[in-house]
Scaffold this motif. Structure first.
Motif, PDB file in Angstrom:
ATOM      1  N   VAL A 208       0.861  -1.187   0.000  1.00 59.87           N
ATOM      2  CA  VAL A 208       0.000   0.000   0.000  1.00 59.87           C
ATOM      3  C   VAL A 208       0.892   1.230   0.000  1.00 59.87           C
ATOM      4  CG1 VAL A 208      -1.855   1.219   1.188  1.00 59.87           C
ATOM      5  CG2 VAL A 208      -1.666  -1.264   1.391  1.00 59.87           C
ATOM      6  N   GLY A 209       0.720   2.096  -0.995  1.00 56.81           N
ATOM      7  CA  GLY A 209       1.497   3.326  -1.053  1.00 56.81           C
ATOM      8  C   GLY A 209       0.972   4.320  -0.034  1.00 56.81           C
ATOM      9  N   ALA A 210       1.883   5.119   0.518  1.00 53.07           N
ATOM     10  CA  ALA A 210       1.461   6.087   1.527  1.00 53.07           C
ATOM     11  C   ALA A 210       0.813   7.306   0.896  1.00 53.07           C
ATOM     12  CB  ALA A 210       2.657   6.524   2.360  1.00 53.07           C
ATOM     13  N   ASN A 211       1.177   7.596  -0.324  1.00 52.69           N
ATOM     14  CA  ASN A 211       0.681   8.813  -0.946  1.00 52.69           C
ATOM     15  C   ASN A 211      -0.591   8.599  -1.744  1.00 52.69           C
ATOM     16  OD1 ASN A 211       2.985  10.163   0.025  1.00 52.69           O
ATOM     17  ND2 ASN A 211       4.157   9.418  -1.719  1.00 52.69           N
ATOM     18  N   ASP A 212      -0.733   7.401  -2.301  1.00 53.57           N
ATOM     19  CA  ASP A 212      -1.872   7.187  -3.199  1.00 53.57           C
ATOM     20  C   ASP A 212      -2.858   6.140  -2.689  1.00 53.57           C
ATOM     21  OD1 ASP A 212       0.302   5.427  -5.552  1.00 53.57           O
ATOM     22  OD2 ASP A 212      -0.516   4.799  -3.620  1.00 53.57           O
ATOM     23  N   TYR A 213      -2.468   5.439  -1.588  1.00 49.90           N
ATOM     24  CA  TYR A 213      -3.334   4.437  -0.970  1.00 49.90           C
ATOM     25  C   TYR A 213      -3.736   3.319  -1.913  1.00 49.90           C
ATOM     26  CZ  TYR A 213      -3.564   8.330   2.232  1.00 49.90           C
ATOM     27  OH  TYR A 213      -3.230   9.370   3.052  1.00 49.90           O
ATOM     28  N   LYS A 214      -2.973   3.160  -2.997  1.00 52.30           N
ATOM     29  CA  LYS A 214      -3.289   2.080  -3.926  1.00 52.30           C
ATOM     30  C   LYS A 214      -2.522   0.829  -3.547  1.00 52.30           C
ATOM     31  CE  LYS A 214      -1.976   4.414  -7.488  1.00 52.30           C
ATOM     32  NZ  LYS A 214      -1.732   4.981  -8.834  1.00 52.30           N
ATOM     33  N   LEU A 215      -3.092  -0.325  -3.911  1.00 49.49           N
ATOM     34  CA  LEU A 215      -2.395  -1.590  -3.749  1.00 49.49           C
ATOM     35  C   LEU A 215      -1.597  -1.868  -5.007  1.00 49.49           C
ATOM     36  CD1 LEU A 215      -4.507  -4.544  -2.280  1.00 49.49           C
ATOM     37  CD2 LEU A 215      -2.442  -3.491  -1.370  1.00 49.49           C
ATOM     38  N   SER A 216      -0.280  -2.057  -4.847  1.00 49.74           N
ATOM     39  CA  SER A 216       0.560  -2.444  -5.975  1.00 49.74           C
ATOM     40  C   SER A 216       0.997  -3.881  -5.745  1.00 49.74           C
ATOM     41  CB  SER A 216       1.778  -1.534  -6.062  1.00 49.74           C
ATOM     42  OG  SER A 216       1.395  -0.226  -6.358  1.00 49.74           O
ATOM     43  N   PHE A 217       0.707  -4.724  -6.724  1.00 50.62           N
ATOM     44  CA  PHE A 217       0.974  -6.152  -6.574  1.00 50.62           C
ATOM     45  C   PHE A 217       2.289  -6.553  -7.240  1.00 50.62           C
ATOM     46  CE2 PHE A 217      -2.805  -8.227  -4.836  1.00 50.62           C
ATOM     47  CZ  PHE A 217      -3.746  -7.215  -4.889  1.00 50.62           C
ATOM     48  N   GLY A 218       2.957  -7.538  -6.630  1.00 51.00           N
ATOM     49  CA  GLY A 218       4.046  -8.220  -7.301  1.00 51.00           C
ATOM     50  C   GLY A 218       3.454  -9.210  -8.296  1.00 51.00           C
ATOM     51  N   ALA A 219       4.326  -9.854  -9.066  1.00 50.13           N
ATOM     52  CA  ALA A 219       3.863 -10.774 -10.108  1.00 50.13           C
ATOM     53  C   ALA A 219       3.364 -12.093  -9.540  1.00 50.13           C
ATOM     54  CB  ALA A 219       4.974 -11.031 -11.115  1.00 50.13           C
ATOM     55  N   GLY A 220       3.631 -12.346  -8.262  1.00 52.93           N
ATOM     56  CA  GLY A 220       3.155 -13.580  -7.657  1.00 52.93           C
ATOM     57  C   GLY A 220       4.182 -14.697  -7.709  1.00 52.93           C
ATOM     58  N   THR A 221       4.149 -15.565  -6.712  1.00 45.51           N
ATOM     59  CA  THR A 221       5.012 -16.742  -6.642  1.00 45.51           C
ATOM     60  C   THR A 221       4.131 -17.972  -6.721  1.00 45.51           C
ATOM     61  OG1 THR A 221       6.621 -15.611  -5.247  1.00 45.51           O
ATOM     62  CG2 THR A 221       6.672 -18.024  -5.242  1.00 45.51           C
ATOM     63  N   THR A 222       4.360 -18.802  -7.723  1.00 43.85           N
ATOM     64  CA  THR A 222       3.575 -20.032  -7.862  1.00 43.85           C
ATOM     65  C   THR A 222       4.236 -21.129  -7.040  1.00 43.85           C
ATOM     66  OG1 THR A 222       2.858 -19.420 -10.081  1.00 43.85           O
ATOM     67  CG2 THR A 222       2.669 -21.736  -9.464  1.00 43.85           C
ATOM     68  N   VAL A 223       3.508 -21.620  -6.045  1.00 42.16           N
ATOM     69  CA  VAL A 223       4.016 -22.695  -5.185  1.00 42.16           C
ATOM     70  C   VAL A 223       3.348 -23.993  -5.600  1.00 42.16           C
ATOM     71  CG1 VAL A 223       4.049 -23.605  -2.841  1.00 42.16           C
ATOM     72  CG2 VAL A 223       4.514 -21.171  -3.249  1.00 42.16           C
ATOM     73  N   THR A 224       4.182 -24.990  -5.857  1.00 39.71           N
ATOM     74  CA  THR A 224       3.682 -26.317  -6.193  1.00 39.71           C
ATOM     75  C   THR A 224       4.058 -27.253  -5.063  1.00 39.71           C
ATOM     76  OG1 THR A 224       4.002 -25.877  -8.544  1.00 39.71           O
ATOM     77  CG2 THR A 224       3.741 -28.187  -7.887  1.00 39.71           C
ATOM     78  N   VAL A 225       3.052 -27.916  -4.490  1.00 37.36           N
ATOM     79  CA  VAL A 225       3.289 -28.872  -3.413  1.00 37.36           C
ATOM     80  C   VAL A 225       3.208 -30.276  -3.998  1.00 37.36           C
ATOM     81  CG1 VAL A 225       2.533 -29.694  -1.163  1.00 37.36           C
ATOM     82  CG2 VAL A 225       2.291 -27.268  -1.748  1.00 37.36           C
ATOM     83  N   ARG A 226       4.261 -31.049  -3.795  1.00 34.93           N
ATOM     84  CA  ARG A 226       4.314 -32.413  -4.332  1.00 34.93           C
ATOM     85  C   ARG A 226       4.166 -33.427  -3.207  1.00 34.93           C
ATOM     86  NH1 ARG A 226       9.204 -31.613  -8.704  1.00 34.93           N
ATOM     87  NH2 ARG A 226       7.927 -30.526 -10.252  1.00 34.93           N
ATOM     88  N   ALA A 227       3.560 -34.538  -3.542  1.00 34.18           N
ATOM     89  CA  ALA A 227       3.347 -35.608  -2.548  1.00 34.18           C
ATOM     90  C   ALA A 227       4.667 -36.280  -2.180  1.00 34.18           C
ATOM     91  CB  ALA A 227       2.384 -36.636  -3.103  1.00 34.18           C
TER      92      ALA A 227
END
Lengths: 110, 114
Positions: free
Chosen positions: A91-110
């Motif tokens: 959350v930016g302090a000046n614009d109060y917008k949410l800026s997202f990262g590209a995301g981390t894909t987690v794969t859980v294997r058995a």
């Protein structure tokens, strides 16, 4: 502007622990969110940190260091259903917008 | 009951067409948002409304026009659709405008422009 970095992919075994790091360089800071997004679904809220330190919520914990511009999401006792994308958002302090990262894909294997 | 709902879920259309996506929230929130998630999974804010008033308007082509008839609804109209508009569009809502409140996302609208 906002610059948010997190790894693209991580793989872990069921029952293990995975730590997803997020570093940010932003023009002002008013908190950091972690969201979980399963494939083809909407992002859902996991955690919010605005003060330094660790917030624990069941199997998931989130840590923030404002001075280092760094956060991590810790997933313990991994289950197959934890396979998803994990999005770091600032959350930016000046614009109060949410800026997202590209995301981390987690794969859980058995 | 669904908290944030969007229609349609899927939208396939030809280049040059005009289309609308509708969003409704029953959480009693004051603020609603439109986000675009592209093929690289980046989620980017497009617009935000608070009590029917536009408060965030990102650098979005003016072919995109949001409309909020009341605080529970935020629709998105897109004119002259282009191939690059293909993405998933998410609506979201939150209680306030400070950015610190949790945002609740709708299921998304998958738009494919041919």
């Amino acid at each position: 502007g906002q610059n948010i970095d997190q790894p693209t992919e991580m793989t872990a075994t069921e029952g293990a622990i995975v730590q997803i790091n997020c570093t940010y360089q932003t023009s002002g800071f008013n908190g950091l969110f972690w969201y979980q997004q399963h494939a083809g679904e909407a992002p859902t809220f996991l955690s919010y940190n605005v003060l330094d330190g660790l917030e624990e919520k069941g199997r998931f914990s989130s840590f923030l260091s404002r001075s280092k511009g760094y956060s991590y999401l810790l997933l313990k006792e991994l289950q197959m259903k934890d396979s998803a994308s994990y999005l770091c958002a600032v959350v930016g302090a000046n614009d109060y917008k949410l800026s997202f990262g590209a995301g981390t894909t987690v794969t859980v294997r058995a | 009951d669904t908290a944030v709902s969007q229609t349609p879920k899927y939208l396939v259309t030809q280049m040059g067409n005009d289309k609308s996506i509708k969003c409704e929230q029953n959480l009693g929130h004051d603020t609603m948002y439109w986000y675009k998630q592209d093929s690289k999974k980046f989620l980017k804010i497009m617009f935000s409304y608070n009590n029917k008033e536009l408060i965030i308007n990102e650098t979005v082509p003016n072919r995109f026009s949001p409309k909020s008839p009341d605080k529970a609804h935020l629709n998105l109209h897109i004119n002259s659709l282009e191939l690059g508009d293909s993405a998933v569009y998410f609506c979201a809502s939150s209680q306030g405008t400070s950015g610190e409140e949790t945002q609740y996302f709708g299921p998304g609208t998958r738009l494919l422009v041919l």
